[in-house]
Enzyme design. Sequence first.
Site: not given
Length: 243
Positions: A128, A178, A210
Amino acid sequence: MDETAPDIVKPGLSRPDLEGRSYAPLSCGKTVYLVVLLHGLGVDGDDLIDIAVNWQPSLLKAEFLAMHAPFPFDQGPTGRQWYSVADRSPEKIMEGLRKAEGILNQFLDESLAKRRLDDRHLALVGFSQGAMVALHTGLRRRKIGAIVSFSGALHGAELLPAEIRSRPPVLLIHGNEDQVVPYERMTEAKAALKALDVPVKSMTRKGLGHSIDEVGIAAVGDFLHDSLVPKKAAHDEHDDHDH
């Protein structure tokens, strides 16, 4: 954001608060490769480091080290951040990435010097926001061994032609469900990297949000080995392992 944190890290200034947990080489000898893990928003290095145990058998002489992001999370009571996302304008994101780049580069320089390694023996693995920092910094750093991005994005791609210094093998892994960092960010990053002759591979994880799954983790072990370890060294590494 931590108002006391320096915008620019001065040469020789140590930040021991940035170093998280690590896993020593399974070979029980000198560290030959260093894999630094960069976590996502609102947690710290302890959130990511344990996935490294899956890669140890592939890289017997590698040390896996988690780094804590330099700033407290400014949208929650706990956790860390590489840069603030209170203002998501491209200008503010790039400003934050450049600050993180300076801090990360010093951490990497000190970590490599401590182990007497050069950049070719270094890999960055991020998730991320940590993946965004890994891509931003790794491509602007001296020749490093590899970059892995889980659920990341490539900000400032239009600036890269003038700023790129390194073209390491890159692996992009992203879930097509995601909802935090859209899947399209991976396809955009891949196209931008290919245009700059960066050897890039991508992996789509169908149905994944995610997150990081076991298939992606397994792929990273093979990728890191193939990117970091020369063929002869790979043969020798298994020959001299006595466990």
